[in-house]
Design an enzyme around this catalytic site. Structure first.
Site, short mmCIF file in Angstrom:
data_model
loop_
_atom_site.label_atom_id
_atom_site.label_comp_id
_atom_site.label_asym_id
_atom_site.label_seq_id
_atom_site.Cartn_x
_atom_site.Cartn_y
_atom_site.Cartn_z
CB THR A 1 -16.30 23.71 -11.25
OG1 THR A 1 -15.39 22.74 -10.70
CG2 THR A 1 -15.90 24.02 -12.67
CB CYS B 1 -24.86 22.44 -8.41
SG CYS B 1 -24.68 21.46 -6.89
NE ARG C 1 -24.78 16.74 0.00
CZ ARG C 1 -23.53 16.63 -0.47
NH1 ARG C 1 -23.03 15.44 -0.78
NH2 ARG C 1 -22.79 17.71 -0.61
#
Length: 432
Positions: free
Chosen positions: A217, A248, A330
């Protein structure tokens, strides 16, 4: 001495004979008569026999006729070595299972959400491994989630197992993939969600301990990267046992880039992701030797960061290799991120034409992966959204028909976890 005595002297035989006295008187000898007797004749000495002549040695055999050596003939060339034996055939893949079963390694954010999605989609999870979390604590962590809310089903632990909606799930606490007894729970597909075992070699420990396939992942340095809706058909069951579900951000960017590139062509582009903070960041300022900015408090700052998501698109869409790169900011939000793709088009297109192309793909071949919205939305509106990418038609702009900025949202936790489970199901379907 008797009358005949034989004396052996120097191997010469001498025979002595004593004759009677020639005196005529009858008196015994010695005779007193004055007769002078002649001296006895000298004894005959026999000549020694001549030595036997030894027979002459036989003449030496005539030398064998000399045979002139033949000129050495050229030796025939040695026969070619036999061909090497063919390599042993690879071990046959395990027989297709009747039911998809899943094991999860790492019960962090993605591991727990993958379990939630599996429960939603009816995919059976048979085991969870995490060396740092015992079953009792697993119940608490799975049941309560500050971002996605409380789990709506039942969660408990019994006999060392995690029980979710009456489904018993084995719990292991092994530190290394090769130690996890996956074979004891039916050789499941394994979701590698620790963020540690990223390479094929590292993740193959799961295979050696009984896993059927492994999905990492995170981006992998060498495992094939598969993005649902983009290149999942590249999956080869015969050769791929470890694959990566990419990141992602790549799952958000790649479907959008695929639609734009196939319809209009992308000459080049820059991507920026405005990304929610994650567990790798600091709640307050702390040491971060490799990334000094990343060590600053996540809740207090907008932090520029690097990302390989844009370059990774070139791995899943080879035509875009070398044409995209990007960076990240971020920001102090716990979930949901957004991609800004600024690109130059090969074919001129109005922004309206671009919107129509994305809308058609969202309703057609990319349904469930790519979504489209014209609403005035913000980030929290996508918390819990299962799509990989939600195109925001009202947020994008165009400088001209060849230079555009496109905006697409994504739930970086929940949407990504849905793609992990979708990839599990797709890979399983290819084995039948």
């Amino acid at each position: 001495m008797s009358r005949r005595d034989v004396v052996l002297t120097n191997v010469t035989v001498v025979q002595l004979r004593r004759d009677p006295c020639p005196c005529p008187c009858p008196c015994p000898c010695p005779c007193p008569c004055p007769v002078i007797r002649p001296p006895p004749p000298p004894p005959k000495v026999e000549e020694p026999p001549p030595p036997k002549e030894e027979p002459p040695p036989p003449p030496p055999p005539p030398p064998p006729p000399q045979i002139e050596p033949e000129e050495p003939k050229e030796a025939p060339p040695p026969p070619p070595p036999p061909p090497p034996p063919p390599p042993p055939p690879p071990p046959p893949p395990p027989k297709p299972a009747k039911e998809l079963t899943v094991g999860i390694n790492g019960f962090g954010r993605i591991g727990r959400l993958v379990l939630r999605v599996c429960m939603e989609k009816g995919v059976r999870v048979v085991a969870v491994n995490d060396p740092f979390i015992d079953p009792e604590y697993m119940v608490y962590m799975f049941k309560y989630d500050s971002t996605h809310g409380r789990y709506k089903g039942t969660v408990e632990h019994k006999n060392g197992r995690l029980v979710v909606d009456n489904l018993e799930i084995n719990v292991f606490q092994c530190k290394e993939p090769k130690e996890i007894p996956w074979s004891s729970v039916g050789n499941p597909y394994v979701v590698e969600a620790t963020g540690v075992y990223l390479s094929i070699e590292a993740a193959s420990g799961h295979i050696s301990s009984g896993a059927r396939r492994v999905i990492v992942t995170a981006p992998s340095p060498d495992a094939p990267m598969l993005v649902m809706g983009v290149n999942e058909k590249d999956y080869n069951p015969g050769s791929m046992t470890v694959v990566s579900n990419a990141s992602c951000t790549t799952n958000c960017l790649a479907p959008l880039a695929k639609v734009i590139h196939e319809r209009f062509g992308i000459v080049e582009g820059l991507m920026t992701t405005v990304h929610a903070y994650t567990a790798t960041q600091k709640t307050v300022d702390g040491p971060s030797k490799k990334d000094w900015r990343g060590g600053r408090g996540a809740h207090q700052n907008i932090i520029p960061s690097s990302t390989g998501a844009a370059k990774a698109v070139g791995k899943v869409i080879p035509e875009l290799n070398g044409k995209l790169t990007g960076m990240a900011f971020r920001v102090p939000t716990p979930n949901v991120s957004v991609v800004d793709l600024t690109c130059r088009l090969a074919q001129p297109a109005s922004y309206t034409a671009i919107k129509e192309a994305v809308k058609a793909a969202a309703k057609g071949p990319m349904a469930g992966i790519l979504a489209y919205t014209e609403d005035q939305v913000v980030s929290t509106d996508f918390n819990g959204d299962s799509h990989s990418s939600i195109f925001d038609a009202k947020a994008g702009i165009a400088l001209n028909d060849n230079f555009v900025k496109l905006v697409s949202w994504y739930d970086n936790e929940y949407g990504y976890s849905h793609r992990v489970v979708d990839l599990l199901r797709y890979m399983f379907s290819r084995e039948k």
